[in-house]
Write an enzyme that holds these catalytic residues in place. Structure first.
Site, PDB file in Angstrom:
ATOM      1  N   HIS A  82       9.135 -28.002 -33.900  1.00  0.00           N
ATOM      2  CA  HIS A  82      10.398 -28.111 -33.170  1.00  0.00           C
ATOM      3  C   HIS A  82      10.098 -28.272 -31.690  1.00  0.00           C
ATOM      4  O   HIS A  82       9.217 -27.611 -31.156  1.00  0.00           O
ATOM      5  CB  HIS A  82      11.263 -26.868 -33.390  1.00  0.00           C
ATOM      6  CG  HIS A  82      12.692 -27.074 -32.972  1.00  0.00           C
ATOM      7  ND1 HIS A  82      13.648 -27.539 -33.842  1.00  0.00           N
ATOM      8  CD2 HIS A  82      13.300 -26.901 -31.788  1.00  0.00           C
ATOM      9  CE1 HIS A  82      14.804 -27.637 -33.204  1.00  0.00           C
ATOM     10  NE2 HIS A  82      14.620 -27.253 -31.952  1.00  0.00           N
ATOM     11  N   LYS A 187      17.106 -21.064 -36.404  1.00  0.00           N
ATOM     12  CA  LYS A 187      17.136 -22.204 -37.338  1.00  0.00           C
ATOM     13  C   LYS A 187      15.836 -22.306 -38.107  1.00  0.00           C
ATOM     14  O   LYS A 187      15.825 -22.523 -39.312  1.00  0.00           O
ATOM     15  CB  LYS A 187      17.303 -23.521 -36.558  1.00  0.00           C
ATOM     16  CG  LYS A 187      18.708 -23.779 -36.096  1.00  0.00           C
ATOM     17  CD  LYS A 187      18.843 -25.177 -35.537  1.00  0.00           C
ATOM     18  CE  LYS A 187      18.112 -25.334 -34.224  1.00  0.00           C
ATOM     19  NZ  LYS A 187      18.901 -25.416 -33.044  1.00  0.00           N
TER      20      LYS A 187
END
Ligand code: URA
Length: 424
Positions: A82, A187
């Site tokens: 990410h 997330k």
């Protein structure tokens, strides 16, 4: 409990209790706390920060606001990446198929554009027919079959983050270490990956402008991941100038396919390979050589399979803008700076990003850097190319680009793209 009391407490610098944090986030997700109250708390956190205990509880409450994906049925080791967000940051597109081609499974659950930085889903959606939304079973099946998924974090995954993320985008509360760390880690921890690599961007085009704050963000996220039993590495990389040449949704897909075919800009290739190495090391695939796999074009079949599996046609040409304008060099010399923030803002104003969370983005709009830092240009030569469908947007984009290009006599001293790597 009441929201105004909690907002005032944080505004005045008091650490929130675990109960207050859990109550606020669950009430907000249940629509019992108003958007303006959530906005006010975000702004208070932006200014006052959160200590480690508050942040652990806040992140845990964001995870608990929804489901956790169970990827244990996937036969390969799972590892995700990410990025904290940058300009021209299309790395997920070549990286996900590359790491899959090297033997791991990459559940790349992604988001949309935030502020002046693009979002992976917005980019992928410039491929006609491509579907961002997959069910948990589809994710597991595709990971098992192809090893690579790029999709939206489903509505059930960290729903508090989905709402807070969109709210932060329009309330000037993005650039906060605890808010970024909890957003990303909630997330990623909810998605069930077994390991994680973070690309923490530093520089004028990043949310973290200096190495010190980027390092604090990186350490915070490595701590949150490791504490949850997910080995997490943070790569700190420079974001003063766009990555690659293309900034804008469809334009970045085209550039990513060039990288997957074994070409593309050197900086995109370098960072893709550096991140792939860290991801493969975290899951014990030490023998793979991602540089050689990428250069040979061996990740391209995985990309094609991923696009096709999600309803897209990998051979279909992408839409192009109706209008292309050049920004030309005002003198001859060497490009010493192409300002990432200005170029990201220009691409955003051309239509690549959204001004309100419900706005659509343009698949074609954006900026192409025809010359990059260190390259020689002649006076009058196009340095940037602005792609736009709505010419009314050009003036605002040109305004953003004022002072964005610096041309000098000498090339700037070379700076490493990867600044540091923090391993668990
Ligand atoms: N990416 C995220 O997912 N959240 C942020 O807050 C910033 C970048």
């Amino acid at each position: 409990m009441d929201a105004a009391h909690i907002i005032r407490a944080k505004r005045d610098g008091r650490a929130l209790t675990d109960e207050e944090i859990r109550w606020f986030l669950s009430s907000y997700t249940a629509d019992e706390v108003a958007e303006e109250q959530a906005s006010a708390l975000l702004m208070a956190i932006f200014f006052q920060g959160m200590d480690d205990r508050e942040l652990d509880t806040w992140t845990g409450a964001m995870i608990a606001s929804g489901d956790r994906l169970d990827l244990r049925a996937v036969s390969r080791p799972t590892v995700d990446k990410h990025s904290t967000g940058g300009v021209g940051d299309k790395i997920s597109l070549p990286l996900c198929p590359l790491v899959a081609a090297c033997g791991a499974a990459v559940p790349q659950l992604s988001g949309r554009g935030l502020g002046h930085t693009g979002g992976t889903l917005d980019k992928m959606e410039s491929i006609a027919g491509w579907r961002a939304h997959l069910s948990p079973q589809e994710i597991v099946d595709q990971l098992d079959r192809i090893g690579a998924v790029i999709c939206a974090a489903g509505a059930g995954l960290a729903p508090a983050d989905r709402r807070l993320y969109a709210l932060r985008d329009v309330t000037g509360t993005v650039e906060s270490i605890p808010l970024i760390a909890s957003s990303i880690m909630s997330k990623k921890l909810a998605e069930g990956t077994s390991a994680l690599v973070l690309d923490v961007k530093v520089g004028s085009g990043a949310f973290m402008k200096d190495v010190g704050s980027a390092r604090r963000l990186a350490e915070t996220m490595v701590r949150l991941g490791t504490a949850e039993g997910v080995p997490t590495t943070a790569v700190m990389s420079r974001m003063d100038t766009p990555l690659g040449r293309a900034c804008g949704n469809g334009l970045e897909v085209t550039e990513s396919v060039e990288v997957l075919a074994g070409g593309g800009p050197a900086d995109v290739v370098e960072l893709t390979v550096a991140l792939a190495r860290e991801m493969l090391a975290l899951v014990g695939l030490h023998d793979a050589d991602p540089g050689a796999v990428l250069a040979a074009g061996d990740a391209l079949p995985v990309w094609r399979a991923l696009v096709a599996a999600q309803g897209g046609d990998p051979d279909a040409p992408l839409l192009v803008s109706t209008d292309v304008r050049a920004v030309r060099a005002q003198r001859s010399g060497v490009v010493t700076m192409l300002e990432a923030l200005a170029i990201g803002l220009a691409a955003w104003r051309l239509g690549a990003g959204r001004a309100r969370k419900e706005h659509p983005v343009s698949p074609t709009a954006g900026v192409v850097c025809l010359a990059k830092v260190g390259e020689t240009v002649e006076e009058g030569q196009p340095v940037l190319e602005l792609h736009v469908d709505d010419p009314d947007r050009l003036d605002a984009a040109m305004e953003a680009l004022e002072g964005a290009i610096t041309i000098g006599d000498e090339p700037p001293p070379p700076e490493p793209l990867v600044i540091d790597i923090l391993r668990p």
